[in-house]
Write an enzyme that holds these catalytic residues in place. Sequence first.
Site, PDB file in Angstrom:
ATOM      1  N   ASP A 172       0.875  -1.176   0.000  1.00 20.77           N
ATOM      2  CA  ASP A 172       0.000   0.000   0.000  1.00 20.77           C
ATOM      3  C   ASP A 172       0.904   1.216   0.000  1.00 20.77           C
ATOM      4  O   ASP A 172       1.990   1.182   0.604  1.00 20.77           O
ATOM      5  CB  ASP A 172      -0.916   0.007   1.251  1.00 20.77           C
ATOM      6  CG  ASP A 172      -2.080   0.999   1.116  1.00 20.77           C
ATOM      7  OD1 ASP A 172      -1.827   2.198   0.879  1.00 20.77           O
ATOM      8  OD2 ASP A 172      -3.227   0.572   1.268  1.00 20.77           O
ATOM      9  N   THR A 230     -11.722  -7.821  -6.659  1.00 22.07           N
ATOM     10  CA  THR A 230     -13.068  -7.361  -6.273  1.00 22.07           C
ATOM     11  C   THR A 230     -13.077  -5.835  -6.225  1.00 22.07           C
ATOM     12  O   THR A 230     -13.986  -5.239  -5.660  1.00 22.07           O
ATOM     13  CB  THR A 230     -13.475  -7.897  -4.877  1.00 22.07           C
ATOM     14  OG1 THR A 230     -12.483  -7.484  -3.931  1.00 22.07           O
ATOM     15  CG2 THR A 230     -13.622  -9.404  -4.862  1.00 22.07           C
ATOM     16  N   SER A 231     -12.047  -5.203  -6.814  1.00 16.95           N
ATOM     17  CA  SER A 231     -11.912  -3.754  -6.656  1.00 16.95           C
ATOM     18  C   SER A 231     -12.474  -2.992  -7.854  1.00 16.95           C
ATOM     19  O   SER A 231     -13.604  -2.502  -7.805  1.00 16.95           O
ATOM     20  CB  SER A 231     -10.456  -3.418  -6.378  1.00 16.95           C
ATOM     21  OG  SER A 231     -10.378  -2.156  -5.791  1.00 16.95           O
ATOM     22  N   ARG A 232     -11.706  -2.878  -8.920  1.00 17.44           N
ATOM     23  CA  ARG A 232     -12.190  -2.271 -10.158  1.00 17.44           C
ATOM     24  C   ARG A 232     -11.518  -2.988 -11.326  1.00 17.44           C
ATOM     25  O   ARG A 232     -10.318  -3.278 -11.278  1.00 17.44           O
ATOM     26  CB  ARG A 232     -11.853  -0.766 -10.223  1.00 17.44           C
ATOM     27  CG  ARG A 232     -12.745   0.129  -9.378  1.00 17.44           C
ATOM     28  CD  ARG A 232     -14.193   0.200  -9.884  1.00 17.44           C
ATOM     29  NE  ARG A 232     -15.046   1.057  -9.078  1.00 17.44           N
ATOM     30  CZ  ARG A 232     -15.768   0.654  -8.029  1.00 17.44           C
ATOM     31  NH1 ARG A 232     -15.747  -0.614  -7.650  1.00 17.44           N
ATOM     32  NH2 ARG A 232     -16.534   1.507  -7.373  1.00 17.44           N
ATOM     33  N   GLU A 261     -17.286  -3.753 -17.807  1.00 10.93           N
ATOM     34  CA  GLU A 261     -18.490  -4.305 -17.167  1.00 10.93           C
ATOM     35  C   GLU A 261     -19.746  -3.465 -17.383  1.00 10.93           C
ATOM     36  O   GLU A 261     -20.857  -3.988 -17.318  1.00 10.93           O
ATOM     37  CB  GLU A 261     -18.257  -4.500 -15.659  1.00 10.93           C
ATOM     38  CG  GLU A 261     -18.153  -3.210 -14.866  1.00 10.93           C
ATOM     39  CD  GLU A 261     -17.996  -3.473 -13.364  1.00 10.93           C
ATOM     40  OE1 GLU A 261     -17.124  -4.291 -12.996  1.00 10.93           O
ATOM     41  OE2 GLU A 261     -18.749  -2.869 -12.580  1.00 10.93           O
TER      42      GLU A 261
END
Length: 328
Positions: A172, A230-232, A261
């Site tokens: 991060d 599961t983010s973008r 999507e």
Amino acid sequence: MKIAVFSTYHYDEEFLNRFNTGHELTYFILPLNEQTAQLTAGFEAVCIFVNDTVNEAVLRILHANGVKLIVLRCAGFNNVDIKAADALGIPVLRVPAYSPEAVAEHAMALILTLNRKTHKAYNRVREGNFSLERLMGFNLHNRKVAVIGTGNIGKAFCNILKGFGCRISAYDVYPDAELAASGVTYGSLEETLSEADVVSLHCPLLDSTRHMINAKTLELFKSGAMLINTSRGGLIDTQDVIEALKSGRLGYLGLDVYEQESNLFFHDYSEGIIQDDIIMRLISFPNVLITSHQGFFTKEAIEQIARTTFHNIDAFINKTTLANRVKL
Ligand code: NAD
């Protein structure tokens, strides 16, 4: 306040109506984009979701129609041109954390399903096939899981992983001191990707993170590793990921999000011809599991989204601090 609510399904209406603090809501099934922006005439605010497109052209139409506020029913804001909204004086408010556990639990569901193949076992048993052939998984206990982005969702996901006895490494730009103290090892993106059996993405889509998983970074992955997003969708270069699946570099892929999507997710095309050849190629792999952006979709999360959305609208009307305003 007169609010146009876009991209709505029956569950949006149900929860927004239940927690409405006295506003006049008009629901549109259509997404907000350049084709539908004229529907905002006569409204003071718009309420949107992940696949609405609020670029500069849309913002100009909203502004001309007298829209003064944009409220997002989600955390991510990559679909709104924040700079252009600021220039037009339209604040953009979001729901920064509604239920990080909902998305974190879905990431774990993808891992468990891909690994233990419960989706295949379910179908087999229903057809009277009780064979275990090709259902072998691996223990998660003691496996190394890389968590990319340790904000609200990444942190909740780390806590789930601890319960499974996983070793956790993380990357991060702002490491979390509490997680580090609890045994999560922070390293560079390269180090983190190269040591992991499972890589799970939990950072936002920004210019700096777009296609962070690409041919070059996939080279770093352990052979046969699992990738979960599961983010973008834009965090991944999908074509490069397809090549990595074909070569075996990637052993499993679990997606709740997909770069293209907006043309597919949340719609039923089961009787239609899907024109997106990339998603059809992905679906054809036996080791790929795709869900259509349902990580957020729990009762608790939808309830919190509705509550925070009205809190945001009321803060704007009452001119109190806009704590959930998206800033550049
Ligand atoms: P958050 O803002 O709490 O955490 C994001 C973290 O990513 C922060 O710690 C930040 O420092 C870190 N980060 C920023 N740039 C980075 C980079 N270049 N490399 C690594 N880390 C970086 O956000 P959150 O609530 O945890 O949500 C994460 C993402 O999950 C959202 O941006 C959204 O795209 C996605 N999301 C998906 C669903 C779903 O239904 N699938 C639901 C909600 C959110």
